[in-house]
Design a protein around this motif. Structure first.
Motif, PDB file in Angstrom:
ATOM      1  N   VAL A  10       0.839  -1.195   0.000  1.00 13.75           N
ATOM      2  CA  VAL A  10       0.000   0.000   0.000  1.00 13.75           C
ATOM      3  C   VAL A  10       0.877   1.249   0.000  1.00 13.75           C
ATOM      4  CG1 VAL A  10      -1.863   1.236   1.156  1.00 13.75           C
ATOM      5  CG2 VAL A  10      -1.727  -1.276   1.334  1.00 13.75           C
ATOM      6  N   ASP A  11       0.820   2.018  -1.074  1.00  9.04           N
ATOM      7  CA  ASP A  11       1.571   3.269  -1.174  1.00  9.04           C
ATOM      8  C   ASP A  11       1.005   4.060  -2.342  1.00  9.04           C
ATOM      9  OD1 ASP A  11       3.881   5.184  -1.853  1.00  9.04           O
ATOM     10  OD2 ASP A  11       4.618   4.195  -0.043  1.00  9.04           O
ATOM     11  N   ASP A  12       0.862   5.376  -2.171  1.00 11.55           N
ATOM     12  CA  ASP A  12       0.275   6.166  -3.246  1.00 11.55           C
ATOM     13  C   ASP A  12       1.292   6.598  -4.301  1.00 11.55           C
ATOM     14  OD1 ASP A  12       1.484   7.898  -1.408  1.00 11.55           O
ATOM     15  OD2 ASP A  12       0.142   9.552  -1.900  1.00 11.55           O
ATOM     16  N   HIS A  13       2.568   6.307  -4.095  1.00  7.42           N
ATOM     17  CA  HIS A  13       3.592   6.613  -5.092  1.00  7.42           C
ATOM     18  C   HIS A  13       3.852   5.358  -5.924  1.00  7.42           C
ATOM     19  CE1 HIS A  13       4.450  10.559  -3.415  1.00  7.42           C
ATOM     20  NE2 HIS A  13       4.440  10.004  -2.221  1.00  7.42           N
ATOM     21  N   ARG A  17       5.909   1.937  -4.871  1.00 10.84           N
ATOM     22  CA  ARG A  17       5.046   0.762  -4.626  1.00 10.84           C
ATOM     23  C   ARG A  17       5.471  -0.417  -5.495  1.00 10.84           C
ATOM     24  NH1 ARG A  17       0.497   2.960  -6.033  1.00 10.84           N
ATOM     25  NH2 ARG A  17       0.272   1.938  -8.056  1.00 10.84           N
ATOM     26  N   ALA A  36      -3.337   2.101  -3.687  1.00  5.83           N
ATOM     27  CA  ALA A  36      -2.836   3.472  -3.662  1.00  5.83           C
ATOM     28  C   ALA A  36      -3.600   4.349  -2.676  1.00  5.83           C
ATOM     29  CB  ALA A  36      -2.911   4.077  -5.064  1.00  5.83           C
ATOM     30  N   SER A  37      -4.567   3.775  -1.962  1.00  6.78           N
ATOM     31  CA  SER A  37      -5.356   4.550  -1.009  1.00  6.78           C
ATOM     32  C   SER A  37      -5.760   3.666   0.162  1.00  6.78           C
ATOM     33  CB  SER A  37      -6.615   5.108  -1.682  1.00  6.78           C
ATOM     34  OG  SER A  37      -7.510   4.056  -1.999  1.00  6.78           O
ATOM     35  N   GLU A  40      -8.836   1.503  -0.790  1.00 12.61           N
ATOM     36  CA  GLU A  40      -8.447   0.389  -1.649  1.00 12.61           C
ATOM     37  C   GLU A  40      -7.692  -0.670  -0.852  1.00 12.61           C
ATOM     38  OE1 GLU A  40      -6.259  -0.299  -5.996  1.00 12.61           O
ATOM     39  OE2 GLU A  40      -5.978   1.594  -4.911  1.00 12.61           O
ATOM     40  N   ASP A  56       1.867   2.399   3.883  1.00  7.04           N
ATOM     41  CA  ASP A  56       2.317   3.783   3.990  1.00  7.04           C
ATOM     42  C   ASP A  56       1.348   4.532   4.901  1.00  7.04           C
ATOM     43  OD1 ASP A  56       3.760   6.094   3.529  1.00  7.04           O
ATOM     44  OD2 ASP A  56       2.798   6.517   1.605  1.00  7.04           O
ATOM     45  N   LEU A  59      -1.535   8.587   2.927  1.00  5.02           N
ATOM     46  CA  LEU A  59      -2.366   8.181   1.792  1.00  5.02           C
ATOM     47  C   LEU A  59      -3.348   9.305   1.447  1.00  5.02           C
ATOM     48  CD1 LEU A  59      -3.020   4.514   2.929  1.00  5.02           C
ATOM     49  CD2 LEU A  59      -1.398   5.298   1.180  1.00  5.02           C
ATOM     50  N   PRO A  60      -3.820   9.375   0.205  1.00  4.32           N
ATOM     51  CA  PRO A  60      -4.604  10.538  -0.224  1.00  4.32           C
ATOM     52  C   PRO A  60      -5.989  10.663   0.399  1.00  4.32           C
ATOM     53  CG  PRO A  60      -4.509   8.881  -1.971  1.00  4.32           C
ATOM     54  CD  PRO A  60      -3.531   8.454  -0.917  1.00  4.32           C
ATOM     55  N   ASP A  61      -6.608   9.558   0.781  1.00  2.00           N
ATOM     56  CA  ASP A  61      -7.979   9.622   1.280  1.00  2.00           C
ATOM     57  C   ASP A  61      -8.097   9.502   2.790  1.00  2.00           C
ATOM     58  OD1 ASP A  61      -7.084   7.013   1.113  1.00  2.00           O
ATOM     59  OD2 ASP A  61      -9.072   6.175   0.734  1.00  2.00           O
TER      60      ASP A  61
END
Length: 210
Positions: A10-13, A17, A36-37, A40, A56, A59-61
């Motif tokens: 799990v990583d938004d980059h 990832r 990525a979130s 998810e 990570d 995360l964006p959300d």
């Protein structure tokens, strides 16, 4: 023959990832998904039931800490290892309290990340060397939060080292005790703290004394 551990990354980059996923594939892990979130991650963990999640925090959300708590809450057998840029004491304590069993910063070497995850899969609580100082400040006897478990001085010493990820044999060597004495103290700590294993014990201790 033992099956390869399954892993969710799990990583938004996307570059990081995919790179970390390939690193673990190369040493025998089965990567069952990449997220990525936070949303998810929770959905994929529910669908794939991985042995370990690399999580990570940024995360964006939502926070990776929230995702960790949800994943572990639904499936306690899943180990979550945080892999993040954050190395502050607060993030470490919150991650452990949420149920993470490992915490590694992203600039750690590949061998250190691999070793941390391997140890976590085997049941240890592992902190990378760069956050060991934060872990070292944990002390049940000196906590301003008080002691809700009525620990003896020896139990407090043992608990401090359990939280730092030491094995029973390492604790025995550090404190000059026999292995049996350490095992007895850990058993008593589990009972007093209402924990089912040393991973949960570390999380409960962090939450109570943090």
């Amino acid at each position: 023959m033992t099956a390869a551990p399954t892993m969710l990354v799990v990583d938004d980059h996307p570059v990081f990832r995919r790179g970390i996923a390939e690193l673990f594939r190369a040493v025998g892990y089965t990567v069952v998904g990449e997220a990525a979130s936070a949303a998810e991650a929770v959905a994929l963990a529910r669908a794939t039931r991985p042995d370990v999640v690399l999580m990570d925090l940024g995360l964006p959300d939502d926070s990776g800490i929230v995702a960790t708590a949800r994943i572990v809450g639904e499936r306690p057998a899943t180990k979550v290892v945080v892999v993040t840029m954050y190395d502050d004491d607060g993030s470490v304590r919150q991650a452990l309290a949420a149920g993470a069993t490992g915490y590694v910063v992203k600039d750690a070497s590949h061998p250190e990340i691999l070793a941390a995850v391997a140890a976590t899969v085997q049941g240890s609580v592992v902190l990378s060397s760069t956050v060991a100082g934060a872990a070292g400040r944990f002390d049940a006897r000196r906590s301003s939060a008080g002691d809700p478990f009525r620990l003896t001085p020896r139990e407090a010493d043992v608990l401090d080292l359990v939280v730092r990820g030491l094995t029973n044999s390492q604790i025995a060597e550090r404190l000059g005790l026999s292995g049996k004495t350490v095992a007895n103290n850990v058993s008593m700590l589990l009972a007093k703290c209402g924990a089912v294993d040393r991973i949960q014990l570390a999380a409960v201790a962090r939450a109570a004394f943090g």
